[in-house]
Design a protein around this motif. Structure first.
Motif, mmCIF file in Angstrom:
data_model
loop_
_atom_site.group_PDB
_atom_site.id
_atom_site.type_symbol
_atom_site.label_atom_id
_atom_site.label_comp_id
_atom_site.label_asym_id
_atom_site.label_seq_id
_atom_site.Cartn_x
_atom_site.Cartn_y
_atom_site.Cartn_z
ATOM 1 N N LYS A 41 0.723 -1.305 0.057
ATOM 2 C CA LYS A 41 -0.065 -0.077 -0.096
ATOM 3 C C LYS A 41 1.001 1.393 -0.097
ATOM 4 C CE LYS A 41 -3.770 -2.242 2.354
ATOM 5 N NZ LYS A 41 -3.298 -3.441 2.725
ATOM 6 N N ILE A 42 0.789 2.013 -0.875
ATOM 7 C CA ILE A 42 1.446 3.213 -1.192
ATOM 8 C C ILE A 42 0.838 4.768 -1.422
ATOM 9 C CG2 ILE A 42 3.417 4.104 -2.581
ATOM 10 C CD1 ILE A 42 3.861 1.270 -3.956
ATOM 11 N N TRP A 43 1.308 5.583 -0.516
ATOM 12 C CA TRP A 43 0.694 6.931 -0.717
ATOM 13 C C TRP A 43 1.890 8.050 -0.746
ATOM 14 C CZ3 TRP A 43 -0.326 3.222 2.941
ATOM 15 C CH2 TRP A 43 -1.765 2.880 3.174
ATOM 16 N N ALA A 44 1.396 9.250 -0.998
ATOM 17 C CA ALA A 44 1.850 10.523 -0.757
ATOM 18 C C ALA A 44 1.385 11.179 0.046
ATOM 19 C CB ALA A 44 2.363 11.152 -2.078
ATOM 20 N N VAL A 45 1.581 11.522 1.188
ATOM 21 C CA VAL A 45 1.112 12.224 2.310
ATOM 22 C C VAL A 45 1.390 13.690 2.216
ATOM 23 C CG1 VAL A 45 0.440 12.650 4.755
ATOM 24 C CG2 VAL A 45 0.813 10.340 3.756
ATOM 25 N N SER A 46 0.481 14.555 1.916
ATOM 26 C CA SER A 46 0.507 16.084 1.888
ATOM 27 C C SER A 46 0.055 16.686 3.355
ATOM 28 C CB SER A 46 -0.388 16.602 0.712
ATOM 29 O OG SER A 46 -0.034 18.143 0.742
ATOM 30 N N PRO A 47 1.225 16.734 4.429
ATOM 31 C CA PRO A 47 0.518 17.093 5.586
ATOM 32 C C PRO A 47 0.086 18.398 6.180
ATOM 33 C CG PRO A 47 3.125 17.255 5.359
ATOM 34 C CD PRO A 47 2.467 16.811 3.922
ATOM 35 N N GLY A 48 0.206 19.396 4.983
ATOM 36 C CA GLY A 48 -0.064 20.817 5.142
ATOM 37 C C GLY A 48 0.851 21.610 5.441
ATOM 38 N N PHE A 49 0.685 22.915 5.663
ATOM 39 C CA PHE A 49 1.768 23.865 5.728
ATOM 40 C C PHE A 49 2.130 23.895 7.365
ATOM 41 C CE2 PHE A 49 2.601 28.852 6.133
ATOM 42 C CZ PHE A 49 4.075 28.639 5.826
ATOM 43 N N LEU A 50 3.284 23.418 7.709
ATOM 44 C CA LEU A 50 3.652 23.328 8.928
ATOM 45 C C LEU A 50 4.659 24.083 9.671
ATOM 46 C CD1 LEU A 50 3.408 19.276 9.055
ATOM 47 C CD2 LEU A 50 1.641 20.927 9.536
ATOM 48 N N VAL A 81 0.397 9.334 10.691
ATOM 49 C CA VAL A 81 -0.189 8.144 11.600
ATOM 50 C C VAL A 81 -1.337 7.489 11.261
ATOM 51 C CG1 VAL A 81 -0.359 7.214 13.965
ATOM 52 C CG2 VAL A 81 1.658 8.502 13.534
ATOM 53 N N SER A 82 -2.398 8.314 11.205
ATOM 54 C CA SER A 82 -3.603 8.001 10.645
ATOM 55 C C SER A 82 -3.547 7.057 9.263
ATOM 56 C CB SER A 82 -4.786 8.950 10.605
ATOM 57 O OG SER A 82 -4.584 9.690 9.273
ATOM 58 N N VAL A 83 -2.852 7.424 8.494
ATOM 59 C CA VAL A 83 -2.587 6.541 7.209
ATOM 60 C C VAL A 83 -1.820 5.208 7.531
ATOM 61 C CG1 VAL A 83 -1.463 6.860 5.050
ATOM 62 C CG2 VAL A 83 -2.569 8.543 5.840
ATOM 63 N N ILE A 84 -0.765 5.467 8.267
ATOM 64 C CA ILE A 84 -0.007 4.173 8.833
ATOM 65 C C ILE A 84 -1.104 3.245 9.395
ATOM 66 C CG2 ILE A 84 1.659 3.490 10.508
ATOM 67 C CD1 ILE A 84 3.288 5.954 10.118
ATOM 68 N N GLU A 85 -2.129 3.781 10.293
ATOM 69 C CA GLU A 85 -2.910 2.800 10.800
ATOM 70 C C GLU A 85 -4.034 2.274 10.066
ATOM 71 O OE1 GLU A 85 -3.255 4.719 14.552
ATOM 72 O OE2 GLU A 85 -1.489 3.934 15.272
ATOM 73 N N GLY A 86 -4.249 2.947 8.911
ATOM 74 C CA GLY A 86 -5.080 2.111 7.920
ATOM 75 C C GLY A 86 -6.432 2.951 7.545
ATOM 76 N N LYS A 87 -6.349 4.312 8.228
ATOM 77 C CA LYS A 87 -7.595 5.126 7.961
ATOM 78 C C LYS A 87 -7.870 5.762 6.771
ATOM 79 C CE LYS A 87 -8.126 6.211 12.932
ATOM 80 N NZ LYS A 87 -6.834 5.187 13.365
ATOM 81 N N ARG A 88 -7.092 5.687 5.825
ATOM 82 C CA ARG A 88 -6.992 6.133 4.398
ATOM 83 C C ARG A 88 -6.713 4.847 3.346
ATOM 84 N NH1 ARG A 88 -7.194 11.810 4.170
ATOM 85 N NH2 ARG A 88 -7.578 11.467 2.034
ATOM 86 N N ASP A 89 -6.832 3.746 3.906
ATOM 87 C CA ASP A 89 -6.478 2.867 2.662
ATOM 88 C C ASP A 89 -7.527 2.700 1.272
ATOM 89 O OD1 ASP A 89 -4.990 1.586 4.542
ATOM 90 O OD2 ASP A 89 -5.859 -0.244 4.807
ATOM 91 N N GLN A 90 -8.658 3.558 1.164
ATOM 92 C CA GLN A 90 -9.333 3.825 0.351
ATOM 93 C C GLN A 90 -8.648 4.574 -0.622
ATOM 94 O OE1 GLN A 90 -10.103 5.065 3.179
ATOM 95 N NE2 GLN A 90 -10.974 6.929 2.991
ATOM 96 N N ASP A 91 -7.731 5.295 -0.260
ATOM 97 C CA ASP A 91 -6.897 6.150 -1.254
ATOM 98 C C ASP A 91 -5.638 5.747 -1.649
ATOM 99 O OD1 ASP A 91 -9.203 8.316 -1.310
ATOM 100 O OD2 ASP A 91 -8.785 9.102 0.631
#
Length: 284
Positions: A224-233, A261-271
């Motif tokens: 499972k692969i994503w690019a995570v755009s975390p926002g302007f931090l 971490v929400s992505v790591i823990e499966g909360k965006r698997d649909q994306d």
């Protein structure tokens, strides 16, 4: 220093984990582990002393954690360092596997062009070498370890500045600064190709394509692969300070860390296979 991982713990390698967003992601993992599962966290850093300092502070802040923390020297500009890092990780786990790779480490040199401390070619090459080439080399070395995991996950830290569609937007002050055009004539102000983050955002656009190539290459391997755009931090990116960035509207890094971490823990698997923001899929 930990030498082996527990079979019940997910082994996760986070590059650039000693400071900034990487460190906040680890804190978020440790907070999450108190209510869900524990992690075997490999903290990657160019400097081992900096990694050990970060780990000592984390252990002090989370004394009751069941997660483990291990320092791994990892310099994205050095193939030798990357090869050694993967060998260290392979020897660290009983099966020589890695459950999750978070390609967080990155650099921005645009401000050094504006200040004259780096030439344009030097700064652009350094940006691409770290943010794209080094990430590609590390990922290529790590894939054999990921393929030994039961539910392998591969994350690239993207940027809201990387979206091509987004370059047309001037809907707020930040985007006006980022996408605005300088006055007519030549030469342009020194900040045109320096302070405007031209090399940084170009590398992050390239990283989006790199992510898509890994989606293609590993399409039949269950990663499972994503690019995570975390926002302007409000981090220290581009030689800035958190305080200066907060004044420009930057968010607390913990927000981007919790999202990752929400992505790591499966909360965006649909994306899977997308560049994702907290509340949306980011336009290309």
């Amino acid at each position: 220093m930990s030498t082996s991982s527990s079979p019940s713990k997910k082994t996760i390698f986070i590059t650039g984990g000693n400071a900034g967003l990487g460190l906040e992601i680890i804190k978020s993992l440790l907070r999450s582990a108190s209510t869900t599962t524990s992690y075997d966290i490999l903290l990657g850093s160019r400097s081992l002393p900096n990694a050990h300092t970060a780990i000592a502070a984390l252990r002090s802040s989370f004394p009751a954690t069941a997660s483990t923390l291990t320092a791994v020297q990892c310099d994205l500009a050095s193939d030798t360092s990357l090869t050694d890092a993967i060998a260290t990780i392979a020897a660290h786990t009983e099966r020589g596997h890695l459950d999750i790779l978070v390609n967080n480490a990155g650099a921005a040199y645009d401000s050094r062009i504006a200040s004259g401390t780096m030439g344009m070619r030097e700064a652009w090459n350094a940006s691409w070498d770290t943010n794209v080439t080094g990430t590609q080399v590390l990922t290529s070395l790590a894939v054999p370890l990921l393929l030994k995991a039961e539910d392998p996950r591969l994350i690239f830290l993207a940027s809201g500045t990387s979206t091509l569609a987004g370059t047309e937007s001037k809907e707020n002050d930040m985007l006006k600064r980022l996408n605005g055009s300088p006055p007519a004539g030549w030469p342009k102000p020194s900040t045109t190709f320096g302070g405007a983050a031209s090399s940084y955002r170009s590398t992050k656009t390239g990283l989006n394509m790199l992510m898509r190539e890994w989606v293609r290459v590993l399409g039949n391997d269950g990663v499972k692969i994503w690019a995570v755009s975390p926002g302007f931090l409000a981090t220290g990116l581009n030689d800035s300070t958190p305080e200066k960035l907060r004044a420009m509207g930057a968010l607390d890094p913990v927000i981007g860390a919790d999202f990752t971490v929400s992505v790591i823990e499966g909360k965006r698997d649909q994306d899977v296979g997308k560049v994702i923001r907290r509340d949306a899929v980011q336009n290309w």
